[in-house]
Design a protein around this motif. Sequence first.
Motif, PDB file in Angstrom:
ATOM      1  N   THR A  36      -5.595   8.626  -7.330  1.00 17.94           N
ATOM      2  CA  THR A  36      -4.914   7.420  -7.795  1.00 17.94           C
ATOM      3  C   THR A  36      -4.804   6.430  -6.649  1.00 17.94           C
ATOM      4  O   THR A  36      -4.939   6.803  -5.481  1.00 17.94           O
ATOM      5  CB  THR A  36      -3.473   7.727  -8.269  1.00 17.94           C
ATOM      6  OG1 THR A  36      -2.769   8.358  -7.201  1.00 17.94           O
ATOM      7  CG2 THR A  36      -3.449   8.614  -9.484  1.00 17.94           C
ATOM      8  N   PHE A  37      -4.533   5.173  -6.991  1.00 12.39           N
ATOM      9  CA  PHE A  37      -4.199   4.140  -6.028  1.00 12.39           C
ATOM     10  C   PHE A  37      -5.280   4.009  -4.946  1.00 12.39           C
ATOM     11  O   PHE A  37      -5.028   4.184  -3.767  1.00 12.39           O
ATOM     12  CB  PHE A  37      -2.844   4.482  -5.378  1.00 12.39           C
ATOM     13  CG  PHE A  37      -2.167   3.318  -4.722  1.00 12.39           C
ATOM     14  CD1 PHE A  37      -2.652   2.030  -4.848  1.00 12.39           C
ATOM     15  CD2 PHE A  37      -1.015   3.511  -3.969  1.00 12.39           C
ATOM     16  CE1 PHE A  37      -2.021   0.961  -4.245  1.00 12.39           C
ATOM     17  CE2 PHE A  37      -0.369   2.447  -3.354  1.00 12.39           C
ATOM     18  CZ  PHE A  37      -0.876   1.175  -3.498  1.00 12.39           C
ATOM     19  N   SER A  64      11.088   4.284  -8.130  1.00 20.44           N
ATOM     20  CA  SER A  64       9.986   4.615  -9.048  1.00 20.44           C
ATOM     21  C   SER A  64      10.394   5.744  -9.983  1.00 20.44           C
ATOM     22  O   SER A  64      10.024   5.756 -11.157  1.00 20.44           O
ATOM     23  CB  SER A  64       8.731   5.013  -8.262  1.00 20.44           C
ATOM     24  OG  SER A  64       8.120   3.869  -7.715  1.00 20.44           O
ATOM     25  N   SER A  83       2.565   7.311  -8.428  1.00 18.49           N
ATOM     26  CA  SER A  83       1.314   7.204  -7.674  1.00 18.49           C
ATOM     27  C   SER A  83       1.302   6.036  -6.691  1.00 18.49           C
ATOM     28  O   SER A  83       0.434   5.982  -5.825  1.00 18.49           O
ATOM     29  CB  SER A  83       0.120   7.130  -8.625  1.00 18.49           C
ATOM     30  OG  SER A  83       0.216   5.976  -9.426  1.00 18.49           O
ATOM     31  N   GLY A  84       2.243   5.107  -6.809  1.00 14.86           N
ATOM     32  CA  GLY A  84       2.277   3.992  -5.857  1.00 14.86           C
ATOM     33  C   GLY A  84       3.200   4.235  -4.683  1.00 14.86           C
ATOM     34  O   GLY A  84       3.444   3.332  -3.882  1.00 14.86           O
ATOM     35  N   ASN A  85       3.767   5.436  -4.560  1.00 11.68           N
ATOM     36  CA  ASN A  85       4.687   5.746  -3.466  1.00 11.68           C
ATOM     37  C   ASN A  85       4.107   6.842  -2.588  1.00 11.68           C
ATOM     38  O   ASN A  85       3.851   7.939  -3.066  1.00 11.68           O
ATOM     39  CB  ASN A  85       6.045   6.205  -4.026  1.00 11.68           C
ATOM     40  CG  ASN A  85       6.758   5.082  -4.752  1.00 11.68           C
ATOM     41  OD1 ASN A  85       6.402   4.749  -5.865  1.00 11.68           O
ATOM     42  ND2 ASN A  85       7.747   4.489  -4.108  1.00 11.68           N
ATOM     43  N   LEU A  86       3.901   6.518  -1.332  1.00 15.29           N
ATOM     44  CA  LEU A  86       3.340   7.505  -0.412  1.00 15.29           C
ATOM     45  C   LEU A  86       4.457   8.175   0.391  1.00 15.29           C
ATOM     46  O   LEU A  86       5.386   7.514   0.844  1.00 15.29           O
ATOM     47  CB  LEU A  86       2.362   6.849   0.558  1.00 15.29           C
ATOM     48  CG  LEU A  86       1.172   6.114  -0.054  1.00 15.29           C
ATOM     49  CD1 LEU A  86       0.208   5.694   1.034  1.00 15.29           C
ATOM     50  CD2 LEU A  86       0.461   6.959  -1.087  1.00 15.29           C
ATOM     51  N   THR A 112       1.664   9.855 -12.550  1.00 13.49           N
ATOM     52  CA  THR A 112       1.220   8.471 -12.743  1.00 13.49           C
ATOM     53  C   THR A 112       2.270   7.506 -12.198  1.00 13.49           C
ATOM     54  O   THR A 112       1.960   6.588 -11.438  1.00 13.49           O
ATOM     55  CB  THR A 112       1.005   8.194 -14.252  1.00 13.49           C
ATOM     56  OG1 THR A 112       0.083   9.144 -14.737  1.00 13.49           O
ATOM     57  CG2 THR A 112       0.482   6.784 -14.485  1.00 13.49           C
ATOM     58  N   ASP A 113       3.526   7.717 -12.579  1.00 12.94           N
ATOM     59  CA  ASP A 113       4.572   6.763 -12.225  1.00 12.94           C
ATOM     60  C   ASP A 113       4.902   6.766 -10.732  1.00 12.94           C
ATOM     61  O   ASP A 113       5.406   5.778 -10.203  1.00 12.94           O
ATOM     62  CB  ASP A 113       5.841   7.042 -13.047  1.00 12.94           C
ATOM     63  CG  ASP A 113       5.632   6.723 -14.521  1.00 12.94           C
ATOM     64  OD1 ASP A 113       4.577   6.144 -14.847  1.00 12.94           O
ATOM     65  OD2 ASP A 113       6.508   7.058 -15.342  1.00 12.94           O
ATOM     66  N   THR A 150       9.779  -0.588  -2.905  1.00 13.28           N
ATOM     67  CA  THR A 150       9.854  -0.680  -4.368  1.00 13.28           C
ATOM     68  C   THR A 150      11.257  -1.064  -4.845  1.00 13.28           C
ATOM     69  O   THR A 150      12.248  -0.433  -4.481  1.00 13.28           O
ATOM     70  CB  THR A 150       9.441   0.665  -5.008  1.00 13.28           C
ATOM     71  OG1 THR A 150       8.115   0.971  -4.580  1.00 13.28           O
ATOM     72  CG2 THR A 150       9.485   0.598  -6.528  1.00 13.28           C
ATOM     73  N   PRO A 169       9.029  -1.330 -11.781  1.00  7.78           N
ATOM     74  CA  PRO A 169       8.889  -1.271 -10.323  1.00  7.78           C
ATOM     75  C   PRO A 169       7.840  -2.256  -9.791  1.00  7.78           C
ATOM     76  O   PRO A 169       6.760  -2.372 -10.374  1.00  7.78           O
ATOM     77  CB  PRO A 169       8.453   0.179 -10.058  1.00  7.78           C
ATOM     78  CG  PRO A 169       7.998   0.712 -11.366  1.00  7.78           C
ATOM     79  CD  PRO A 169       8.643  -0.086 -12.442  1.00  7.78           C
ATOM     80  N   ASN A 227       2.249  -3.831 -12.531  1.00  7.73           N
ATOM     81  CA  ASN A 227       3.369  -4.547 -13.141  1.00  7.73           C
ATOM     82  C   ASN A 227       3.427  -5.999 -12.692  1.00  7.73           C
ATOM     83  O   ASN A 227       4.169  -6.804 -13.246  1.00  7.73           O
ATOM     84  CB  ASN A 227       4.703  -3.889 -12.755  1.00  7.73           C
ATOM     85  CG  ASN A 227       4.927  -2.605 -13.510  1.00  7.73           C
ATOM     86  OD1 ASN A 227       4.445  -2.449 -14.628  1.00  7.73           O
ATOM     87  ND2 ASN A 227       5.649  -1.682 -12.908  1.00  7.73           N
ATOM     88  N   SER A 250      -1.730   0.659  -8.230  1.00  3.66           N
ATOM     89  CA  SER A 250      -0.551   1.500  -8.450  1.00  3.66           C
ATOM     90  C   SER A 250       0.311   0.879  -9.550  1.00  3.66           C
ATOM     91  O   SER A 250       0.116  -0.278  -9.905  1.00  3.66           O
ATOM     92  CB  SER A 250       0.260   1.558  -7.155  1.00  3.66           C
ATOM     93  OG  SER A 250       0.837   0.286  -6.907  1.00  3.66           O
ATOM     94  N   PRO A 251       1.292   1.644 -10.085  1.00  2.00           N
ATOM     95  CA  PRO A 251       2.160   1.053 -11.108  1.00  2.00           C
ATOM     96  C   PRO A 251       2.815  -0.244 -10.618  1.00  2.00           C
ATOM     97  O   PRO A 251       2.895  -1.223 -11.364  1.00  2.00           O
ATOM     98  CB  PRO A 251       3.222   2.129 -11.343  1.00  2.00           C
ATOM     99  CG  PRO A 251       2.593   3.404 -10.925  1.00  2.00           C
ATOM    100  CD  PRO A 251       1.637   3.049  -9.832  1.00  2.00           C
ATOM    101  N   GLN A 252       3.265  -0.247  -9.358  1.00  2.00           N
ATOM    102  CA  GLN A 252       3.927  -1.441  -8.820  1.00  2.00           C
ATOM    103  C   GLN A 252       3.008  -2.657  -8.858  1.00  2.00           C
ATOM    104  O   GLN A 252       3.438  -3.764  -9.170  1.00  2.00           O
ATOM    105  CB  GLN A 252       4.377  -1.199  -7.368  1.00  2.00           C
ATOM    106  CG  GLN A 252       5.558  -0.248  -7.221  1.00  2.00           C
ATOM    107  CD  GLN A 252       5.127   1.180  -6.996  1.00  2.00           C
ATOM    108  OE1 GLN A 252       4.145   1.650  -7.555  1.00  2.00           O
ATOM    109  NE2 GLN A 252       5.864   1.909  -6.164  1.00  2.00           N
ATOM    110  N   SER A 279       0.803  -1.227   0.000  1.00  2.00           N
ATOM    111  CA  SER A 279       0.000   0.000   0.000  1.00  2.00           C
ATOM    112  C   SER A 279       0.831   1.270   0.000  1.00  2.00           C
ATOM    113  O   SER A 279       0.266   2.360  -0.137  1.00  2.00           O
ATOM    114  CB  SER A 279      -0.909   0.031   1.227  1.00  2.00           C
ATOM    115  OG  SER A 279      -1.766  -1.067   1.209  1.00  2.00           O
ATOM    116  N   CYS A 280       2.167   1.187   0.219  1.00  2.00           N
ATOM    117  CA  CYS A 280       2.921   2.422   0.414  1.00  2.00           C
ATOM    118  C   CYS A 280       4.081   2.613  -0.556  1.00  2.00           C
ATOM    119  O   CYS A 280       4.523   3.724  -0.774  1.00  2.00           O
ATOM    120  CB  CYS A 280       3.451   2.480   1.841  1.00  2.00           C
ATOM    121  SG  CYS A 280       4.795   1.313   2.148  1.00  2.00           S
ATOM    122  N   GLY A 281       4.614   1.551  -1.141  1.00  2.00           N
ATOM    123  CA  GLY A 281       5.712   1.681  -2.100  1.00  2.00           C
ATOM    124  C   GLY A 281       7.090   1.814  -1.468  1.00  2.00           C
ATOM    125  O   GLY A 281       8.076   1.994  -2.181  1.00  2.00           O
TER     126      GLY A 281
END
Lengths: 203, 327
Positions: free
Chosen positions: B237-238, A154, A175-178, A172-173, A94, A101, B107, B102-104, A89-91
């Motif tokens: 997002t996410f 990321s 968006s998975g890292n909080l 966008t790229d 990664t 990623p 993927n 999310s992108p992660q 949930s937080c990245g």
Amino acid sequence: MTVPSDRGFSRRSFLKGSAVAGIATTGLTAAAHAVPAAPESFGPGRHEIALLVNGKEQKVTVETRTTLLDALRDGLDLTGCKKVCDRGSCGGCTVLMNGEPVTGCLVLAMDAVGQSLTTVESLTEGDTPHALVQNFVKCDAMQCGFCTPGMVMSSLACLQKRGKPTEEQMRTDLSGNLCRCGTYGRVMEAIQRTAAGGTGGGK
Amino acid sequence: MKPFTYVVPKSLAEASEAGKQPNTVLKGAGVDLIDRMKERLQTPERIVNLLPLKDELAGVAVEASGELKIGATTTIAQLEQHEALANPALAGLQAAAALTASPQIRNRATVAGNILQFTRCWYVRSEAFHCLHGGRGPTCLAMTGENRYHAVLGWMDCVRVHPSNLAPPLLALDAEYSTRLGDKVRRRKFTDLFPAEPRAQTAEHTLEAGEIVTAIHVPKPAAGTRTAYCESREKLTFDWATTACAVKVVLAGGKIAAASVVLGAVAPVPLPRPKAAALLLGEAPSATLFQKVAEAAYAGASPLAHNDYKLVVGKAIVREALEQATR
């Protein structure tokens, strides 16, 4: 190197595991006569696997339930990737798998065998840190720093994929890292500076 | 996570056979499974890894018939980026893939895994709560508890919602799915994958033990087909959708010749709304028409204490999807 046994591996679960292993072995021997082509299987105990990390093949002892994140941190001492939520949930964890990623906490170490892995440590090998890392410092793109290694990975994937990313592509790229400190703006600045400098490994 | 045996099959037949054994789970990327295993909601003795069966299960291809074949273990990112999806007829499917997690996660997570994932109900997914789902307790705790993300339509004794982004557009596109169980290969309509009566004791899908989804087939869209997918959520997002809608329209001479409307994130299964879609037939696109369709899509809704906002927001999302598809 071995994943330390104090990580969720108690005497009780070890004894239970051994008992299951004992039964499984007996079962396999018996089944071997009836079904000659039983699929290959591993575990539930420990065994050694090889992971291709930052271009080097490294041996690590894992259980089948060990995640890639735990194998990297506890087995290979690559503590750049961080264990934060441990639920994807937080990245914070990664790493790049074949250049893309992924969150190491939701990948079994067994599933990473044969894949090319890149961790944040690869960017600081040698005397000169990677341009992206230098730009993270120059732009002061961190506060507490806990999300930073994941954020860097990321960002690296963003640069490698897009060359000179637009703001929307960066959003966008990433968006998975909080980041609870809210460093997003500076992270994007660091990416843009790296892209402009042409040393970010872009196209 | 409890220790388990990790099985690496060499063929689909072997995987299916191994998957039939008691206490055994078939795994794609395992994004949802690992999460549940960490919570000890699922404690299998054996996990059969399907990822090595790439030739049988991975990749996107356009068949000679024009049908799109999506391998079960294709990642969501691979689906989103495939050139075949750059087509107005498949725009809804592409949008749904792009909006997922999310992108992660994209993927890594597989297409079949997204469709077959477990509900995200916070009572069901927490070991601390003993709810009716899976027979862990006597009642549905969400029905009278914190239910702002729960069902407003089609619920019976359990108000979970189906979390898949990809299922609504695939249903709108009349997709089919192929499975393998031992030596048996079957191909069925996508609607058969979800239970007709989604009770607490019913699994999220209708697959048998050891049955492997091998591919999803999207028939060649008729000329003039357009699809769209929209969802509402709390973060840009996410995030999980609070309501979602996939629509398909076939435009001929400025009139709608065929249509489907499918709702997501508001019922225990992805929910086709054929009566709402029928209102579009023979009509020219207009805001008044779309309003009527949106009302019909949510006809018969039974919201809970904290989620009646889903009716207002959900109808706006239906209108938005229809506007995108006819723009």
